[in-house]
Write a protein that holds these residues in place. Structure first.
Motif, PDB file in Angstrom:
ATOM      1  N   SER A 108      10.218  -3.838  -9.520  1.00  0.00           N
ATOM      2  CA  SER A 108      11.621  -3.675  -9.898  1.00  0.00           C
ATOM      3  C   SER A 108      11.903  -2.293 -10.461  1.00  0.00           C
ATOM      4  N   ARG A 109      10.868  -1.587 -10.832  1.00  0.00           N
ATOM      5  CA  ARG A 109      11.056  -0.250 -11.393  1.00  0.00           C
ATOM      6  C   ARG A 109      10.341   0.758 -10.505  1.00  0.00           C
TER       7      ARG A 109
ATOM      8  N   TYR B 237      15.537   7.597 -10.873  1.00  0.00           N
ATOM      9  CA  TYR B 237      14.788   6.547 -11.548  1.00  0.00           C
ATOM     10  C   TYR B 237      15.550   5.240 -11.397  1.00  0.00           C
TER      11      TYR B 237
ATOM     12  N   GLY C  55      15.745   1.026 -12.158  1.00  0.00           N
ATOM     13  CA  GLY C  55      15.345  -0.267 -12.697  1.00  0.00           C
ATOM     14  C   GLY C  55      14.836  -0.312 -14.120  1.00  0.00           C
ATOM     15  N   GLY C  56      14.809   0.805 -14.824  1.00  0.00           N
ATOM     16  CA  GLY C  56      14.282   0.786 -16.179  1.00  0.00           C
ATOM     17  C   GLY C  56      15.240   0.193 -17.193  1.00  0.00           C
TER      18      GLY C  56
ATOM     19  N   ASP D  70      18.357   3.861 -16.020  1.00  0.00           N
ATOM     20  CA  ASP D  70      18.490   3.402 -14.644  1.00  0.00           C
ATOM     21  C   ASP D  70      19.527   4.250 -13.914  1.00  0.00           C
TER      22      ASP D  70
ATOM     23  N   TRP E  63       7.818  -2.057 -19.936  1.00  0.00           N
ATOM     24  CA  TRP E  63       8.525  -0.787 -19.777  1.00  0.00           C
ATOM     25  C   TRP E  63       8.294   0.107 -20.990  1.00  0.00           C
TER      26      TRP E  63
END
Length: 136
Positions: A28-29, A50, A52-53, A57, A107
């Motif tokens: 997902s990230r 970047y 999904g964080g 995001d 994360w």
């Protein structure tokens, strides 16, 4: 697996949109980037995004040579990253590659900081490339 498309030949001042369809499992990230290479020269980073964080995001970064002309974006529903290239110049002629850096587990903000087109060696997954030719 990363598959690029959208390359072609245009005149200076024209536009192209490159696509990178990513089949990279359930991560997902990720950090996605575009690089380019001219025969006989080293590959150079163009832009990164970047995805999904917890924070950051959609954050993007660009090389000075393309800033203001190129835009990197994502469509999560299609697992696709784009590079919109406007005001193209002959010096933009190159093979363009999509690359991915995948993240898993808990994360950490360092993951966001590490997502950059300047860190080519971090990218483990690469597409086959799509040629862009800009004539004067």
């Amino acid at each position: 697996q990363l598959v690029e498309s959208g390359g072609g030949s245009v005149q200076a001042g024209g536009s192209l949109r490159l696509s990178c369809a990513a089949s990279v499992g359930t991560y997902s990230r990720k950090c996605m980037a575009w690089f380019r290479q001219i025969p006989g020269k080293e590959r150079e980073g163009v832009a990164s995004i970047y995805i999904g964080g917890v924070l950051g995001d959609g954050s993007t970064s660009y090389a000075d040579s393309v800033k203001g002309r190129f835009t990197i974006s994502q469509d999560n529903a299609k697992n696709t990253v784009y590079l919109q290239m406007n005001s193209l110049k002959p010096e933009d002629t190159a093979m363009y590659y999509c690359a991915a850096l995948l993240s898993a587990g808990r994360w950490d903000v360092s993951e966001l900081r590490a997502c950059s087109w300047q860190r080519e060696s971090d990218f483990r997954y690469w597409g086959q490339g799509t040629q862009v030719t800009v004539s004067s």
